[in-house]
Design a protein around this motif. Structure first.
Motif, mmCIF file in Angstrom:
data_model
loop_
_atom_site.group_PDB
_atom_site.id
_atom_site.type_symbol
_atom_site.label_atom_id
_atom_site.label_comp_id
_atom_site.label_asym_id
_atom_site.label_seq_id
_atom_site.Cartn_x
_atom_site.Cartn_y
_atom_site.Cartn_z
ATOM 1 N N VAL A 128 0.840 -1.202 0.000
ATOM 2 C CA VAL A 128 0.000 0.000 0.000
ATOM 3 C C VAL A 128 0.873 1.249 0.000
ATOM 4 N N ILE A 129 1.921 1.259 0.798
ATOM 5 C CA ILE A 129 2.808 2.427 0.890
ATOM 6 C C ILE A 129 3.535 2.663 -0.435
ATOM 7 N N GLU A 130 3.967 1.611 -1.085
ATOM 8 C CA GLU A 130 4.625 1.761 -2.386
ATOM 9 C C GLU A 130 3.658 2.304 -3.435
ATOM 10 N N GLN A 131 2.390 1.891 -3.373
ATOM 11 C CA GLN A 131 1.380 2.435 -4.286
ATOM 12 C C GLN A 131 1.135 3.916 -3.982
ATOM 13 N N MET A 132 1.101 4.270 -2.706
ATOM 14 C CA MET A 132 0.928 5.670 -2.314
ATOM 15 C C MET A 132 2.094 6.510 -2.838
ATOM 16 N N ARG A 133 3.297 5.971 -2.736
ATOM 17 C CA ARG A 133 4.466 6.695 -3.234
ATOM 18 C C ARG A 133 4.357 6.951 -4.739
ATOM 19 N N LYS A 134 3.937 5.957 -5.482
ATOM 20 C CA LYS A 134 3.823 6.100 -6.929
ATOM 21 C C LYS A 134 2.825 7.207 -7.280
ATOM 22 N N VAL A 135 1.670 7.206 -6.620
ATOM 23 C CA VAL A 135 0.655 8.230 -6.875
ATOM 24 C C VAL A 135 1.165 9.600 -6.449
ATOM 25 N N PHE A 136 1.810 9.654 -5.299
ATOM 26 C CA PHE A 136 2.312 10.914 -4.745
ATOM 27 C C PHE A 136 3.344 11.553 -5.676
ATOM 28 N N GLU A 137 4.239 10.748 -6.228
ATOM 29 C CA GLU A 137 5.301 11.283 -7.068
ATOM 30 C C GLU A 137 4.829 11.607 -8.481
ATOM 31 N N ASN A 138 3.849 10.878 -8.994
ATOM 32 C CA ASN A 138 3.373 11.129 -10.363
ATOM 33 C C ASN A 138 2.521 12.388 -10.459
ATOM 34 N N LYS A 139 1.787 12.702 -9.391
ATOM 35 C CA LYS A 139 0.973 13.923 -9.315
ATOM 36 C C LYS A 139 0.050 14.086 -10.539
ATOM 37 N N THR A 140 -0.650 13.021 -10.874
ATOM 38 C CA THR A 140 -1.563 13.048 -12.009
ATOM 39 C C THR A 140 -2.917 13.639 -11.602
ATOM 40 N N GLU A 141 -3.700 14.017 -12.619
ATOM 41 C CA GLU A 141 -5.047 14.502 -12.358
ATOM 42 C C GLU A 141 -5.849 13.382 -11.709
ATOM 43 N N GLY A 142 -6.531 13.711 -10.652
ATOM 44 C CA GLY A 142 -7.270 12.691 -9.912
ATOM 45 C C GLY A 142 -6.405 11.933 -8.920
ATOM 46 N N GLY A 143 -5.138 12.330 -8.813
ATOM 47 C CA GLY A 143 -4.218 11.624 -7.927
ATOM 48 C C GLY A 143 -4.625 11.686 -6.464
ATOM 49 N N LEU A 145 -7.599 11.690 -5.258
ATOM 50 C CA LEU A 145 -8.635 10.687 -5.011
ATOM 51 C C LEU A 145 -8.010 9.307 -4.811
ATOM 52 N N ARG A 146 -7.086 8.961 -5.703
ATOM 53 C CA ARG A 146 -6.436 7.654 -5.598
ATOM 54 C C ARG A 146 -5.595 7.555 -4.320
ATOM 55 N N PHE A 147 -4.869 8.635 -4.011
ATOM 56 C CA PHE A 147 -4.027 8.636 -2.819
ATOM 57 C C PHE A 147 -4.869 8.430 -1.563
ATOM 58 N N ASN A 148 -5.999 9.142 -1.491
ATOM 59 C CA ASN A 148 -6.837 9.023 -0.302
ATOM 60 C C ASN A 148 -7.541 7.680 -0.216
ATOM 61 N N SER A 149 -7.811 7.048 -1.367
ATOM 62 C CA SER A 149 -8.373 5.698 -1.321
ATOM 63 C C SER A 149 -7.340 4.730 -0.747
ATOM 64 N N LEU A 150 -6.073 4.941 -1.086
ATOM 65 C CA LEU A 150 -5.004 4.120 -0.526
ATOM 66 C C LEU A 150 -4.784 4.436 0.950
ATOM 67 N N LEU A 151 -4.999 5.695 1.320
ATOM 68 C CA LEU A 151 -4.886 6.066 2.727
ATOM 69 C C LEU A 151 -5.879 5.279 3.566
ATOM 70 N N PHE A 152 -7.109 5.137 3.084
ATOM 71 C CA PHE A 152 -8.095 4.375 3.839
ATOM 72 C C PHE A 152 -7.750 2.888 3.872
ATOM 73 N N GLU A 153 -7.130 2.398 2.818
ATOM 74 C CA GLU A 153 -6.645 1.015 2.842
ATOM 75 C C GLU A 153 -5.548 0.857 3.893
ATOM 76 N N LEU A 154 -4.675 1.875 3.992
ATOM 77 C CA LEU A 154 -3.622 1.862 5.006
ATOM 78 C C LEU A 154 -4.228 1.844 6.410
ATOM 79 N N LEU A 155 -5.225 2.694 6.657
ATOM 80 C CA LEU A 155 -5.880 2.734 7.962
ATOM 81 C C LEU A 155 -6.533 1.384 8.280
#
Length: 284
Positions: A128-143, A145-155
């Motif tokens: 999950v953390i590696e996926q968060m890193r990928k989204v965080f560094e790519n900074k794409t449109e809608g990122g 939303l994806r980052f926060n969905s992974l945050l809830f998976e982390l929680l």
């Protein structure tokens, strides 16, 4: 690993656009004495190594290791040769809002446990953390939303796999001890560059000198003098690698009057002399 200016209570830092602090960073060398923060902290080491110490144990983290420090847990960090890591801080408000019964829970795991279940649970957290890193560094449109969905998976992973109930009998005592420690540590950080007697610091918590010494050693794992020297050493370390001030002036500025003792303690921490360390790690 914490890169903190306030060595006693680090204010939770929030990544822009997200509800948490998330950072991929390169640390040339760092040394932070005992401190705490209300955020839960996760460190995932990518390169190098870092030592994380609590009152109960010290962990030497290497690439691939992941470590969790619960909210309000006192800890210190040291990375003599530097490291690259992902640092995540989950603010108390977020944890209280979304984790069921958060105030009655503790969070921890053994980063070195080798049983199949422990390895599997840590691997899921790392994924999950590696996926968060990928989204965080790519900074794409809608990122976001994806980052926060992974945050809830982390929680969810933290709640499901790494939480356990606090022992009710220890709740009140534990909070009272922590409140006393906070007052002691805050006073020490504010006055570390002056002589502080045991009688003086004991009065901060309204303890007798004998009880204070026992209380501090039990809860911090070191004597008060050792801790006070840790604070002084951390400030000296910072000026040693970031200024051109003479070592004698740095020691005086931060309340270290015994040069011989300083050299011995410095060698124990960094396995070299202050001069040699400065040559290698001085920040430009």
């Amino acid at each position: 690993m914490d890169h903190k200016q306030d060595l006693q209570h680090e204010h939770d830092r929030i990544t822009d656009g997200f509800d948490i602090f998330f950072w991929v960073f390169d640390d040339d060398s760092s040394y932070t004495p005992m401190h705490w923060h209300t955020a839960m902290e996760i460190n995932y080491v990518l390169e190098g190594s870092v030592d994380v110490t609590t009152a109960d144990e010290s962990r030497h983290l290497m690439p691939g290791n992941i470590n969790l420090i619960d909210s309000n847990v006192l800890h210190s960090t040291k990375s003599v040769n530097g490291n690259k890591a992902i640092l995540i801080q989950l603010p108390l408000q977020l944890l209280e809002r979304y984790i069921p019964g958060y105030s009655d829970l503790c969070f921890s795991f053994d980063p070195f446990a080798i049983d199949r279940d422990s390895i599997l649970k840590r691997s899921r957290l790392i994924l999950v953390i590696e996926q968060m890193r990928k989204v965080f560094e790519n900074k794409t449109e809608g990122g976001i939303l994806r980052f926060n969905s992974l945050l809830f998976e982390l929680l969810y992973q933290l709640y499901e796999n790494f939480s356990y109930k606090k022992e009710d009998s220890n709740l009140t005592l534990g909070q009272k001890n922590f409140d006393n420690l906070k007052a002691i540590l805050r006073y020490s950080e504010k006055n570390y560059n002056k002589p502080i007697s045991i009688a003086e610091i004991a009065s901060v918590a309204a303890f007798s000198e004998d009880y204070f010494s026992h209380f501090f050693k039990k809860n911090m794992g070191v004597s008060y003098l050792q801790y006070l020297n840790e604070i002084r050493m951390s400030h000296i370390y910072k000026d040693l690698i970031s200024t051109d001030l003479a070592l004698k002036d740095i020691l005086e500025m931060h309340g270290f009057t015994n040069y011989k003792l300083f050299r011995r303690l410095f060698n124990e921490e960094f396995h070299t002399t202050p001069g040699e360390y400065r040559k290698v790690y001085k920040k430009q």
